[in-house]
Design a protein around this motif. Structure first.
Motif, PDB file in Angstrom:
ATOM      1  N   PRO A  16     -64.161 -99.916  -2.706  1.00 21.51           N
ATOM      2  CA  PRO A  16     -62.048-100.883  -2.572  1.00 21.51           C
ATOM      3  C   PRO A  16     -61.177-100.383  -1.391  1.00 21.51           C
ATOM      4  O   PRO A  16     -61.401 -98.345  -1.387  1.00 21.51           O
ATOM      5  CB  PRO A  16     -62.877-100.327  -3.689  1.00 21.51           C
ATOM      6  N   CYS A  28     -59.126 -95.111  -3.243  1.00 21.71           N
ATOM      7  CA  CYS A  28     -59.862 -96.338  -3.140  1.00 21.71           C
ATOM      8  C   CYS A  28     -58.484 -96.008  -2.128  1.00 21.71           C
ATOM      9  O   CYS A  28     -58.300 -96.924  -1.054  1.00 21.71           O
ATOM     10  CB  CYS A  28     -58.949 -97.186  -3.700  1.00 21.71           C
ATOM     11  N   VAL A  52     -68.090 -96.803  -4.641  1.00 29.65           N
ATOM     12  CA  VAL A  52     -67.362 -96.230  -6.382  1.00 29.65           C
ATOM     13  C   VAL A  52     -68.327 -95.682  -6.945  1.00 29.65           C
ATOM     14  O   VAL A  52     -67.678 -94.811  -7.262  1.00 29.65           O
ATOM     15  CB  VAL A  52     -67.782 -98.363  -7.208  1.00 29.65           C
ATOM     16  N   LEU A  74     -61.483-100.902 -12.319  1.00 33.36           N
ATOM     17  CA  LEU A  74     -61.467-101.993 -10.626  1.00 33.36           C
ATOM     18  C   LEU A  74     -61.854-103.547 -10.427  1.00 33.36           C
ATOM     19  O   LEU A  74     -60.729-103.946 -10.019  1.00 33.36           O
ATOM     20  CB  LEU A  74     -62.714-101.328  -9.844  1.00 33.36           C
ATOM     21  N   ILE A 100     -56.836-104.736  -5.591  1.00 30.63           N
ATOM     22  CA  ILE A 100     -57.644-103.734  -4.298  1.00 30.63           C
ATOM     23  C   ILE A 100     -58.343-105.430  -4.205  1.00 30.63           C
ATOM     24  O   ILE A 100     -58.817-106.290  -4.716  1.00 30.63           O
ATOM     25  CB  ILE A 100     -58.873-103.497  -5.999  1.00 30.63           C
TER      26      ILE A 100
END
Length: 93
Positions: free
Chosen positions: A11, A50, A56, A82, A91
């Motif tokens: 992300p 991010c 992640v 997220l 995001i």
């Protein structure tokens, strides 16, 4: 259209969203068009990671080390946060 957050997702903040430290408030703020969001400490820790490079799963592992908890305990919480931000367009993959 939003994307589904997976452990392999990397992300990043889109160009119209900025994460900045506000010295007046003495906290991190998320600047989005016509809004200022005040993420709590752990959410700011996630957002700061991010960068479009870190997955992640790696974000969860880093936080697990920083908070001395098993990464398996926080992976779902990281993904949930997220995903909520992705659903709002804050995001992107």
């Amino acid at each position: 259209m939003t994307w589904r957050v997976a452990e392999t997702s990397r992300p990043r903040l889109p160009h119209h969203v900025k994460l900045r430290f506000d010295s007046v408030r003495e906290r991190w703020v998320l600047l989005v068009p016509e809004r200022v969001l005040l993420p709590n400490g752990s959410a700011a820790d996630i957002l700061r990671r991010c960068d479009g490079e870190t997955s992640v799963a790696a974000i969860a592992d880093q936080l697990a080390g920083a908070y001395s908890v098993p990464s398996s305990d926080i992976r779902s919480e990281v993904k949930e946060l997220l995903q909520g931000l992705a659903d709002k367009g804050f995001i992107e993959p």
